[in-house]
Structure formats: structure tokens, C-alpha cells
Design a protein around this motif. Structure first.
Motif, short mmCIF file in Angstrom:
data_model
loop_
_atom_site.label_atom_id
_atom_site.label_comp_id
_atom_site.label_asym_id
_atom_site.label_seq_id
_atom_site.Cartn_x
_atom_site.Cartn_y
_atom_site.Cartn_z
N PHE A 91 31.99 10.01 -16.10
CA PHE A 91 31.77 10.63 -17.51
C PHE A 91 31.18 12.06 -17.48
CE2 PHE A 91 32.20 6.34 -18.40
CZ PHE A 91 32.92 6.17 -19.71
N GLU A 92 31.35 12.91 -18.42
CA GLU A 92 30.91 14.16 -18.49
C GLU A 92 29.68 14.48 -19.40
OE1 GLU A 92 34.41 16.50 -19.73
OE2 GLU A 92 35.60 15.45 -17.67
N HIS A 93 29.23 15.81 -19.38
CA HIS A 93 28.02 15.78 -19.90
C HIS A 93 27.96 16.13 -21.50
CE1 HIS A 93 29.22 19.93 -21.28
NE2 HIS A 93 30.16 19.80 -20.39
N ASP A 94 29.10 16.08 -22.30
CA ASP A 94 29.06 16.37 -23.57
C ASP A 94 28.83 14.97 -24.27
OD1 ASP A 94 31.86 14.94 -24.03
OD2 ASP A 94 32.26 16.52 -22.47
N LEU A 95 28.68 15.35 -25.69
CA LEU A 95 28.33 14.36 -26.58
C LEU A 95 29.49 13.09 -26.78
CD1 LEU A 95 26.56 13.34 -29.37
CD2 LEU A 95 28.31 14.90 -30.73
N PHE A 96 30.68 13.62 -26.75
CA PHE A 96 31.92 12.94 -26.74
C PHE A 96 31.84 12.05 -25.60
CE2 PHE A 96 36.13 11.12 -25.95
CZ PHE A 96 36.80 11.60 -27.33
N CYS A 97 31.70 12.27 -24.48
CA CYS A 97 31.39 11.44 -23.21
C CYS A 97 30.29 10.49 -23.02
CB CYS A 97 31.70 12.29 -21.84
SG CYS A 97 33.23 12.50 -21.26
N GLN A 98 29.12 11.22 -23.45
CA GLN A 98 27.95 10.60 -23.48
C GLN A 98 27.73 9.38 -24.24
OE1 GLN A 98 25.02 11.53 -21.24
NE2 GLN A 98 26.81 12.24 -20.32
N ILE A 99 28.47 9.24 -25.62
CA ILE A 99 28.26 8.10 -26.55
C ILE A 99 29.14 7.11 -25.92
CG2 ILE A 99 28.66 7.43 -28.69
CD1 ILE A 99 26.45 9.26 -28.38
N ALA A 191 19.90 13.58 -23.34
CA ALA A 191 18.99 14.13 -24.51
C ALA A 191 19.64 15.22 -25.17
CB ALA A 191 17.58 14.63 -23.59
N THR A 192 20.37 16.19 -24.46
CA THR A 192 20.95 17.42 -25.00
C THR A 192 22.07 16.85 -25.80
OG1 THR A 192 20.34 18.61 -23.21
CG2 THR A 192 22.33 19.47 -24.57
N ALA A 193 22.87 15.91 -25.57
CA ALA A 193 23.91 15.19 -26.44
C ALA A 193 23.34 14.68 -27.59
CB ALA A 193 24.73 14.12 -25.56
#
Length: 314
Positions: A91-99, A191-193
Motif C-alpha cells: 500500500f501507499e502513503h496516501d489517504l486512499f491507500c491507508q484506509i 497519522a498524516t492520512a
């Protein structure tokens, strides 16, 4: 890279790239966007998929057959993969991936207890300020990421599941207080996401959230000949969301009353007033069907100064 590995990836682009590089093992592609629309904690249940289909049908006009073929069939393939004892998450760092990652780990906690679960997460790369997606990594970089993948212990799995439960709850207020406190978490970008997630609730100043305000600001600061050009710019500038063009097009359409034209792109007089916080657009946008996780989007307001949420009780 033995055959006893099951890779669960964040999308077809990553799956195709890993297969092209001859990573061995079986592959499952997690084709969802759980950062949008209503979610429930019971990942994979009949109720869960019904909620997801209702969202895709009403928001993106996705047919039932397409939803089944694209998403549910791949999920069923995952259910049948029980023989591999190591599961690697990509998975990647962004909101889409983190959720999406949280949801997958919650499912694994329930249905793959005792399996060896590890995580490859792309984002920062040495000697660069850019955040990288998995498919943007060179063969050497992605091989290094794989070799240095993080083993998730039971505490990590429990923590991810707990954050998922909070994301799916009917109030984001608890999530607001807990997400930043686990400094030793292997989930470097979570946390950032989640901070970006909380800023998707409407601002108390003008009723638009951070993304919607940015759409207006971008449209006002550039000269675009078409909506496609505006979408392209938004995709280029986004740092933390990981959205695609369809998501931005949908968000722009929701704001169409704040635009006077899309060919070329101009925001209206009212759009400029909203952007300058002279007019609050909350009343025109409010509805009871927009969800962020388990929470109704318009039941909470974001305070920009304190970066805190307020619940609307009336």
C-alpha cells in the motif's frame, strides 16, 4: 521470493508491475476506495458489500454486474487463498491507500489469525522530497522495499483494527484524539492520512471542506480552458489524497453552482464570496446521505484555527 507468499496490492497497476518484475507468489488486488462512502466494520460481510454497492451505484452509477466482476469476485478469490502462510501487503502513503490498508488488516485479523503478515509501504525515498507510488519505484527500489518489509506483530494488527473501528463509527471525534499518539507505529503515513481525513468535514468558515476549498482556489488561480484541465491540475498537486479523476470530477460537479462556466473554467461571484469566507455554503451542500467512513459528513464541522471537529446536535 518463494511461492508461499500471498501479495495483496493496492491496485492493478501495482499488481501488474510486480508480476512484470517476476515477484513470485499469488496476487490479490484490493479494488476498493473505502475513503469514500459509508463503511461498516465487518469487512467482507453481506451488509458491508451492500453498503458499498449502494454508494457506488448512487455516486458513480456503477452497475451491479460491474461491481461484482471488478470488486466482489476478487474478494472471493482472497477468501479462497488460505494456503500461503505469509501475506505481504502493498500500500501507499496516501489517504486512499491507508484506509484500504486498515480494512484489509481488520479482515486479516478476523479471518487469517496466526498468519505472518508484513507490509510494504511506499512514500518517501532517500534523497528526494517527492512522495512515490509503488509503480513509480525503480526495480531496485521496489526490491529493497520488499526486502525491508515490516513484519506486523499482534499489537500492530490490533492497532490497525482499532483505528478501522473508529473510522467506521458514527462519530469521528474519538478518532481525532487517538490517531496521533502511537509514535512507534509501523504505519508511518497513517497519522498524516487521518489528519487529511478529518479535514474532509465541512469548514465552519464557509461550509466547504479542505478539498472543496482547494478546487475553488485552483480554479480561481489558473486559467483552464476545460474541466479536464482543472482535474489534471488537481491530480498533479494533490499530495496526500491519492484520488483519481472520477473522484475529482464528482466533487467539482457537487460545486457546480459555484462556477459560472466550465469551458473555460470560471468560478461565479458567489464562488468567490464562498472562497473569501463571505458566504457560507453549508446549507446548500448539506444532505443526509454523504458519509465519510461511518460518520455523516454534514453532522460535523471543522474548526480551521484549532483543527478540531464540532458535532452539530440539532
Amino acid at each position: 521470493m518463494g511461492n508461499s507468499i500471498l501479495h495483496i496490492t493496492n491496485g492493478d497497476t501495482t499488481t501488474n508491475y510486480l508480476q512484470k518484475l517476476h515477484f513470485s507468489g499469488d496476487f490479490i488486488t484490493w479494488r476498493e476506495m473505502l475513503c469514500e462512502g459509508k463503511t461498516t466494520t465487518d469487512v467482507g460481510s453481506e451488509k458491508f458489500w451492500k453498503n458499498r454497492f449502494d454508494f457506488f451505484k448512487s455516486t458513480y452509477k456503477v452497475s451491479k454486474q460491474k461491481f461484482i466482476n471488478y470488486t466482489v469476485k476478487e474478494y472471493r478469490n482472497l477468501c479462497n487463498k488460505k494456503e500461503q502462510k505469509e501475506i505481504v501487503l502493498w500500500f501507499e502513503h496516501d489517504l486512499f491507500c491507508q484506509i484500504n490498508m486498515l480494512a484489509v488488516i481488520s479482515w486479516l485479523k478476523r479471518y487469517r489469525k496466526g498468519y505472518h503478515i508484513s507490509l510494504v509501504c511506499s512514500g518517501k525515498v532517500e534523497n528526494s522530497n517527492k512522495m512515490f507510488g509503488l509503480s513509480e519505484l525503480s526495480e531496485e527500489q521496489i526490491t529493497d522495499h520488499f526486502k525491508n518489509r515490516i513484519d506486523l506483530n499482534q499489537d500492530d494488527i490490533e492497532y490497525a483494527d482499532y483505528i478501522w473501528q473508529l473510522y467506521c463509527s458514527d462519530s469521528p471525534l474519538r478518532l481525532e484524539t487517538v490517531y496521533k499518539f502511537k509514535s512507534t507505529s509501523p504505519f508511518t503515513y497513517l497519522a498524516t492520512a487521518l489528519e487529511a481525513h478529518l479535514q474532509r468535514f465541512p469548514s465552519i468558515k464557509n461550509g466547504l471542506n479542505t478539498i472543496e476549498n482547494n478546487i475553488l482556489k485552483t480554479a480561481n488561480n489558473h486559467r483552464f480552458t476545460s474541466k479536464d484541465e482543472l482535474v489534471h491540475q488537481l491530480l498533479k498537486e494533490q499530495e496526500v489524497y491519492g484520488f483519481g479523476d472520477l473522484q475529482y470530477e464528482h466533487k467539482i460537479n457537487n460545486l457546480q453552482n459555484l462556477f459560472s462556466s466550465f469551458n473555460p473554467v470560471y468560478i461565479s461571484k458567489k464562488g468567490k464570496q464562498v472562497l473569501d469566507n463571505q458566504v457560507n455554503f453549508y446549507g446548500q451542500l448539506r444532505n443526509d446521505i454523504s458519509y465519510l467512513g461511518g460518520s455523516k459528513k454534514y453532522s460535523f464541522l471543522f474548526q480551521n484555527e484549532t483543527k478540531k471537529l464540532l458535532q452539530i446536535t440539532s
